[in-house]
Design an enzyme around this catalytic site. Sequence first.
Site, mmCIF file in Angstrom:
data_model
loop_
_atom_site.group_PDB
_atom_site.id
_atom_site.type_symbol
_atom_site.label_atom_id
_atom_site.label_comp_id
_atom_site.label_asym_id
_atom_site.label_seq_id
_atom_site.Cartn_x
_atom_site.Cartn_y
_atom_site.Cartn_z
ATOM 1 N N ALA A 1 7.388 -4.327 5.653
ATOM 2 C CA ALA A 1 8.360 -4.796 4.661
ATOM 3 C C ALA A 1 8.619 -6.284 4.916
ATOM 4 O O ALA A 1 8.610 -6.741 6.064
ATOM 5 C CB ALA A 1 9.641 -3.992 4.777
ATOM 6 N N PRO B 1 0.812 -1.224 0.000
ATOM 7 C CA PRO B 1 0.000 0.000 0.000
ATOM 8 C C PRO B 1 0.845 1.274 0.000
ATOM 9 O O PRO B 1 0.318 2.355 -0.220
ATOM 10 C CB PRO B 1 -0.815 -0.114 1.290
ATOM 11 C CG PRO B 1 0.000 -0.993 2.185
ATOM 12 C CD PRO B 1 0.784 -1.908 1.303
ATOM 13 N N ASP C 1 9.705 -2.337 -7.964
ATOM 14 C CA ASP C 1 10.726 -3.369 -8.078
ATOM 15 C C ASP C 1 11.044 -3.998 -6.722
ATOM 16 O O ASP C 1 11.406 -5.171 -6.646
ATOM 17 C CB ASP C 1 12.003 -2.761 -8.682
ATOM 18 C CG ASP C 1 11.796 -2.372 -10.144
ATOM 19 O OD1 ASP C 1 11.003 -3.038 -10.824
ATOM 20 O OD2 ASP C 1 12.409 -1.381 -10.582
HETATM 21 C C1 LIG Z 1 20.622 13.662 -16.565
HETATM 22 C C2 LIG Z 1 19.630 12.581 -16.705
HETATM 23 C C3 LIG Z 1 20.260 11.262 -16.541
HETATM 24 C C4 LIG Z 1 19.257 10.167 -16.536
HETATM 25 C C5 LIG Z 1 19.940 8.866 -16.353
HETATM 26 C C6 LIG Z 1 18.969 7.841 -16.190
HETATM 27 C C7 LIG Z 1 19.542 6.473 -16.074
HETATM 28 C C8 LIG Z 1 18.455 5.633 -15.559
HETATM 29 C C9 LIG Z 1 18.788 4.181 -15.510
HETATM 30 C C10 LIG Z 1 17.849 3.620 -14.519
HETATM 31 C C11 LIG Z 1 18.055 2.210 -14.294
HETATM 32 C C12 LIG Z 1 17.044 1.786 -13.292
HETATM 33 C C13 LIG Z 1 17.229 0.398 -12.877
HETATM 34 C C14 LIG Z 1 16.157 0.038 -11.910
HETATM 35 C C15 LIG Z 1 16.312 0.116 -10.637
HETATM 36 C C16 LIG Z 1 15.186 -0.208 -9.729
HETATM 37 O O1 LIG Z 1 15.247 -1.569 -9.402
HETATM 38 C C17 LIG Z 1 15.305 0.613 -8.479
HETATM 39 C C18 LIG Z 1 14.129 0.374 -7.546
HETATM 40 O O2 LIG Z 1 12.931 0.659 -8.146
HETATM 41 P P1 LIG Z 1 11.581 0.852 -7.264
HETATM 42 O O3 LIG Z 1 11.710 2.134 -6.558
HETATM 43 O O4 LIG Z 1 10.451 0.827 -8.261
HETATM 44 O O5 LIG Z 1 11.486 -0.285 -6.297
HETATM 45 N N1 LIG Z 1 15.366 2.000 -8.828
HETATM 46 C C19 LIG Z 1 16.450 2.729 -8.645
HETATM 47 O O6 LIG Z 1 17.428 2.299 -8.090
HETATM 48 C C20 LIG Z 1 16.363 4.135 -9.124
HETATM 49 C C21 LIG Z 1 17.520 4.468 -9.956
HETATM 50 C C22 LIG Z 1 17.230 5.819 -10.533
HETATM 51 C C23 LIG Z 1 18.425 6.499 -10.903
HETATM 52 C C24 LIG Z 1 18.079 7.871 -11.362
HETATM 53 C C25 LIG Z 1 19.292 8.601 -11.640
HETATM 54 C C26 LIG Z 1 18.977 9.998 -11.977
HETATM 55 C C27 LIG Z 1 20.247 10.678 -12.252
HETATM 56 C C28 LIG Z 1 20.088 12.143 -12.274
HETATM 57 C C29 LIG Z 1 21.442 12.774 -12.484
HETATM 58 C C30 LIG Z 1 21.265 14.200 -12.556
HETATM 59 C C31 LIG Z 1 22.457 14.925 -13.072
HETATM 60 C C32 LIG Z 1 22.018 16.296 -13.394
HETATM 61 C C33 LIG Z 1 23.166 17.177 -13.656
HETATM 62 C C34 LIG Z 1 22.744 18.542 -14.027
HETATM 63 N N1 LIG Z 2 3.279 -2.688 4.152
HETATM 64 C C1 LIG Z 2 4.519 -2.257 3.995
HETATM 65 N N2 LIG Z 2 5.050 -1.308 4.794
HETATM 66 C C2 LIG Z 2 6.298 -0.840 4.601
HETATM 67 N N3 LIG Z 2 7.117 -1.275 3.618
HETATM 68 C C3 LIG Z 2 6.647 -2.206 2.796
HETATM 69 C C4 LIG Z 2 5.336 -2.746 2.921
HETATM 70 N N4 LIG Z 2 5.151 -3.665 1.936
HETATM 71 C C5 LIG Z 2 6.299 -3.698 1.222
HETATM 72 N N5 LIG Z 2 7.207 -2.838 1.726
HETATM 73 C C6 LIG Z 2 8.563 -2.530 1.252
HETATM 74 O O1 LIG Z 2 8.517 -1.276 0.572
HETATM 75 C C7 LIG Z 2 9.656 -1.153 -0.259
HETATM 76 C C8 LIG Z 2 9.341 -0.428 -1.539
HETATM 77 O O2 LIG Z 2 8.363 -1.082 -2.234
HETATM 78 P P1 LIG Z 2 8.059 -0.905 -3.763
HETATM 79 O O3 LIG Z 2 6.724 -1.560 -3.965
HETATM 80 O O4 LIG Z 2 9.163 -1.402 -4.574
HETATM 81 O O5 LIG Z 2 7.874 0.662 -3.962
HETATM 82 P P2 LIG Z 2 8.857 1.734 -4.605
HETATM 83 O O6 LIG Z 2 8.924 1.432 -6.069
HETATM 84 O O7 LIG Z 2 8.183 3.038 -4.359
HETATM 85 O O8 LIG Z 2 10.179 1.615 -3.962
HETATM 86 C C9 LIG Z 2 10.150 -2.555 -0.494
HETATM 87 O O9 LIG Z 2 11.391 -2.654 0.132
HETATM 88 C C10 LIG Z 2 9.148 -3.448 0.228
HETATM 89 O O10 LIG Z 2 9.805 -4.525 0.843
#
Ligand SMILES: CCCCCCCCCCCCC/C=C/[C@@H](O)[C@H](COP(=O)(O)O)NC(=O)CCCCCCCCCCCCCCC
Ligand SMILES: Nc1ncnc2c1ncn2[C@@H]1O[C@H](COP(=O)(O)OP(=O)(O)O)[C@@H](O)[C@H]1O
Length: 524
Positions: free
Chosen positions: A191, A157, A216
């Site tokens: 979590a 949620p 993710d």
């Molecule tokens: C300047 C713009 C640069 C854009 C670069 C973008 C590269 C993005 C590659 C993203 C790969 C993501 C891989 C996925 C990771 C996810 O597992 C994971 C968890 O997802 P959830 O929250 O849904 O649970 N997500 C992440 O770890 C988020 C990674 C996001 C990285 C964003 C990086 C933004 C960088 C901005 C740099 C800014 C420089 C500006 C200088 C003026």
């Molecule tokens: N009920 C809950 N309360 C707090 N954290 C939770 C709950 N259910 C799942 N999570 C945790 O929340 C984190 C983020 O979840 P996710 O669905 O990937 O969202 P986001 O993309 O915003 O990071 C995960 O580490 C997950 O284990």
Amino acid sequence: MVEGMFREWEKHPGTVSGIGPVRPRVSETRSRQTGDKRCERKALRPPGIDWDTPAGSPSGSVCVPVCEILAVREADVEGRGKTSGRWQRLSRRPAEGYPYAFTVSYVERVKQHRWRCRDVTFQCADGAVCQQWIHSIRDQLSKLTGRPRHLLVYINPHGGRGRGKQIYEEKVAPLFSRASISASVIVTERANHARDHLKTDADLKKYDGVVCVGGDGMFSEVLHGLVSRTQRDAGVDQNRREQRLVPCPVRIGIIPAGSTDCVCYGTVGVNDPVTSALHIIVGDSQPLDVCSIRHADALLRYSVSLLGYGFYGDVLTDSERRRWMGPVRYDVSGLKTFLAHNYYEGTVSFLPATDVAGSPRDKTTCRAGCSRCLKDSQAYGTGNCVRGRDQGGDWRVIRGKFLAVNAAGMSCACPRSPGGLSPSAHLADGTTDLILVRKCSRASFLRHLLRHTSPQDQFDLSFVEVHRVRRFCFMPRRSEHEGDPVCSSWNCDGEILPHASVDVGVHCQLIRLFARGIEDIATP
Ligand SMILES: CCCCCCCCCCCCC/C=C/[C@@H](O)[C@H](COP(=O)(O)O)NC(=O)CCCCCCCCCCCCCCC
Ligand SMILES: Nc1ncnc2c1ncn2[C@@H]1O[C@H](COP(=O)(O)OP(=O)(O)O)[C@@H](O)[C@H]1O
Ligand SMILES: [Ca+2]
């Protein structure tokens, strides 16, 4: 009668338009939008009447493969149809002399890999004919193996913008119930609730699939729960590297409601809850490689998308403190981490996948029905992973100062970067793409980052290298000067892994998702 009626169907299996003498004819093509669903009224003419259009494709006819029919139901003849339990007027009064009707719901492709549920109602002069159509379509649907009937659903949620529950209730549950899928829903309270429930309590024999509603991180919970449970049930000790892991028999569905949703985006082509629900209903199946991350031979975690040390590890660590900001936290932490410009010293050793045809720079993207995944996985073996350190070829060793060490088991495409970290990575070939970004200036690093948002090649830079590997190890260099930022942590599918020294292997096609890979078709 039934045989005559469906003779054509047998000749053209899988198409509704080929049903023959009572082929559906269009009486009206005007459609009207009702949220995600469009209603349209069509008429069925009995045999022999006004049969002027030659076989093939009469204008306005609908041709839907049976595997893309979601459901069929009787429609009300008073000019009203039943939708999601609520009565709703159809766009037109029933045609004179056609008092019976049935509605077929099917998949329609709209823009950018999005799918929608489309309804078409057929009118019929004869009640028995109408019933025969309904029974015959249901019969065809029941012959489709692979469609789930019972699902176990976990909702986070708090994921993304905190709309997981709403998304499920408003967009997904009505589609599941229309397709006669029953769902046991658990809204998580903490979590790791979903992971622990799957590991020990869940009665998996009752379900054809497990669905997570979240990002993710939520997917990662389900992954860990299911993989651990499968190994335990099979008597496999996942802590022992030499043991081959057993592929999970239960498929995983992802309803995107998180911040990045890269596993969903990279396997479906879009992060859209309705599209994902429809892929679940039609029973799609997409195998996926899983990396196991070990430290001193003990299993730490599994990962399917990004495993990132340095830049992405630091972004994630910083962003966890800013959860309250929602998905924008990654941009804030990204900017902060970019400005900090930390580099990390260490040694990367890896085993190149010399036995696969592809390379990370060959621009052959992984698409639905990918032949390369099929070929490479057959050669390698499902669930398999290079185990002994000496097994399978020549290790390479690279020592240096890195801004980032990333492994992308799949493209990691997401709305921020539609191509992803490694646009040519394959979902199910038993390899991961190891990307090394060496210490360089901020301007150079920015150039590399910016290329993720355009079709330009992010690897075509002197300080970046990429290798397709079966296994790799990272060892950080120990600090000699106090206060040096010596170690980062690993970003493991969006979860922080506090160890720096890791040993990573790819398990070919260890899990399957309710997806089919990104479709390579021109959408309207
Ligand atoms: C300047 C713009 C640069 C854009 C670069 C973008 C590269 C993005 C590659 C993203 C790969 C993501 C891989 C996925 C990771 C996810 O597992 C994971 C968890 O997802 P959830 O929250 O849904 O649970 N997500 C992440 O770890 C988020 C990674 C996001 C990285 C964003 C990086 C933004 C960088 C901005 C740099 C800014 C420089 C500006 C200088 C003026
Ligand atoms: N009920 C809950 N309360 C707090 N954290 C939770 C709950 N259910 C799942 N999570 C945790 O929340 C984190 C983020 O979840 P996710 O669905 O990937 O969202 P986001 O993309 O915003 O990071 C995960 O580490 C997950 O284990
Ligand atoms: Ca792969």
